[in-house]
Every structure is written in C-alpha cells, then in structure tokens.
Design an enzyme around this catalytic site. Structure first.
Site, PDB file in Angstrom:
ATOM      1  N   GLY A  33      63.815  10.607 114.232  1.00  0.00           N
ATOM      2  CA  GLY A  33      62.938   9.462 114.440  1.00  0.00           C
ATOM      3  C   GLY A  33      62.109   9.167 113.212  1.00  0.00           C
ATOM      4  CG  ASN A  34      60.805   5.520 112.504  1.00  0.00           C
ATOM      5  OD1 ASN A  34      59.773   5.009 112.925  1.00  0.00           O
ATOM      6  ND2 ASN A  34      62.000   5.105 112.879  1.00  0.00           N
ATOM      7  NE  ARG A  35      54.032  10.065 109.675  1.00  0.00           N
ATOM      8  CZ  ARG A  35      53.245  10.897 109.031  1.00  0.00           C
ATOM      9  NH1 ARG A  35      53.746  11.941 108.438  1.00  0.00           N
ATOM     10  NH2 ARG A  35      51.945  10.685 108.989  1.00  0.00           N
TER      11      ARG A  35
END
Ligand code: CTP
Ligand code: CA
Length: 241
Positions: A33-35
């Site tokens: 995932g990412n932030r």
C-alpha cells in the site's frame, strides 16, 4: 462546513474524483500500500459539491473519519480496494462525467499471485514477492476520451507526488508526466515532512496546456482544492473560447 458563501460556478458539471490509496493483497493479512490518507481528494470532491457540481467519489481505503466530510456533503461514494477495482469504477464513472480528478495514489505494481493462505516465514515465500505492473488508470481514461468514449469536452486532471527538492526539476518531471498520460492538468504535490501524504497542509503547482504553470497553491487541503477548481474552470473556458 457548508456551501454558504461559495460561488455556484460548478453547477451543471458532473464530476468524479478518485481519492485514497490502493492496496494490493499479498495474502489474507498483508498488502502492498501507500500512505495516502485520501484527505486531499475528499477536499476536492467536497469543494466541487459545495460549488454546485454533481459529484461521485471513488474511495480507495479511506478512513471513515476522512470520508465523513464527503458523506455530509451528500456525495455518492463507491469504495474500492485494489488498482483493478479502482480502474473499473473510474472507467464506468468517466463515461458520464465532465471532469475526472484522479487524486488517488495507485499502486504501480501488485503481487503476481495472491495466496489464499497466510504466508509463513518457514515457507520462504515472504522473502521475495514477484510483482506485475498495474495498468495506468488515468492514461487509460485519457485514451478512452481520445476515442470518443467520454462526454464532449471532458477535462482530466491527474496528480503527481514528487519529492525532488529543485522546483525546476519537479516541473520538468511533471511536464513529461502530463504529456505521457495525455491529461489536461497535472497537479504536482510536494511531499516532504510537513506537506503531502498524511499531512494537513499541501503545496501544489498545476501544469496545464503547453506545460505552463497555470496555478499554484500552498495551504490547507481545502485551499488547494479551491485553487484546483479555479484552474479547471479556466482550462474549460479557455478551450471553449
Ligand atoms: N496513476 C494511475 N494509474 C497508475 C499509476 C498512476 O492512474 N497505475 C495516476 C495517479 O492517480 C496520478 C497520476 O497517475 O493521478 C500520476 O501518478 P504517479 O505515481 O506520479 O505517476 P506514475 O506514472 O506512476 O510515475 P512514477 O514512476 O513517478 O510513480
Ligand atoms: Ca506511481
């Protein structure tokens, strides 16, 4: 937070905004995932609704605290998880909207296989994960528009988070990215410790036709959203002549 005092200058426009970040499953308990919190995208959707647009939000893994603002603004919300789900939802929505804002952070790659069992250290399968590239969603929407599969005069906006410190280097990367994707506007988001992902404030420059910087905004995500919609309106007026 209300529409009071806002110009209704987006009345009659149908808009879809993607926000948040995709998650690509590895196994039942893990993902890549990412932030992205989804805050900037939600602020863009809410601002459009307050200015009179009919807004759909494609929400990739956005927390309920962040989504609440969109719900209160009466925005139709479609929740998605992966890049493939986001692509499908955006294709469907973009076929009927005048403006597409692609603010979601899309995972560039996904695991080549998804295990239906939790992977263990003992199995060795967690040491290396083979990845395959995800489709470029916004480039696909621009290609569909070029083939006539979108409402006339559709405006497509992409985002790019860049960490390069030198502003000219950032702009050049953004210009190339805008051309490559075939979008009208590319909003370049400076990511550092105080701004960008997970932060409350943003700094954005919008690159438009011929690579010109057509807008710049620094401040809250709402202020950035206001500047973005001003830029979209100007771009649409310029094209209509
Ligand atoms: N984007 C997309 N589909 C992807 C990747 C990105 O639609 N598979 C969109 C993002 O939502 C954003 C824009 O493209 O609006 C730019 O994303 P960015 O990650 O900056 O571009 P990439 O082409 O992935 O380039 P990079 O190698 O810098 O990550
Ligand atoms: Ca990327």
């Amino acid at each position: 937070l209300t529409s009071a005092g806002r110009p209704q200058d987006l009345a009659g426009l149908r808009v879809v905004v993607s926000a948040g970040g995709t998650r690509e499953p590895i196994d039942p308990v893990r993902y890549l995932g990412n932030r992205s919190s989804g805050r900037q995208g939600v602020a863009i959707a809410v601002e459009a609704a307050f200015r009179g647009a009919v807004v759909e939000l494609v929400a990739a893994n956005i927390g309920s605290d962040v989504l609440a603002a969109a719900e209160q603004a009466g925005i139709g919300i479609r929740a998605v998880g992966t890049a493939a789900q986001l692509a499908e939802a955006m294709r469907a929505a973009a076929a009927r909207t005048d403006v597409v804002v692609m603010a979601a952070a899309v995972a560039d790659y996904r695991p080549a296989t998804v295990s239906d069992q939790k992977l263990t250290k003992e199995s060795g399968l967690l040491e290396r994960i083979e990845l395959v590239e995800n489709e470029d969603v916004v480039a696909g929407l621009a290609a569909a528009r070029a083939e006539g599969a979108a409402p006339d005069g559709q405006t497509i906006v992409a985002f790019a988070a860049e960490t390069a410190i030198d502003p000219e280097q950032r702009r050049d990367r953004a210009r190339r990215k805008r051309e490559r994707k075939g979008v009208d506007l590319l909003a370049v988001n400076l990511v550092d410790d105080e701004r960008g992902f997970e932060a409350l404030d943003n700094a954005v420059e919008v690159i438009g036709a011929a690579g010109r910087v057509v807008a710049a905004a620094e401040g809250t995500k709402r202020e950035v959203a206001q500047a973005l919609w001003d830029a979209v309106r100007q771009a649409r007026q310029a094209r209509q002549g």
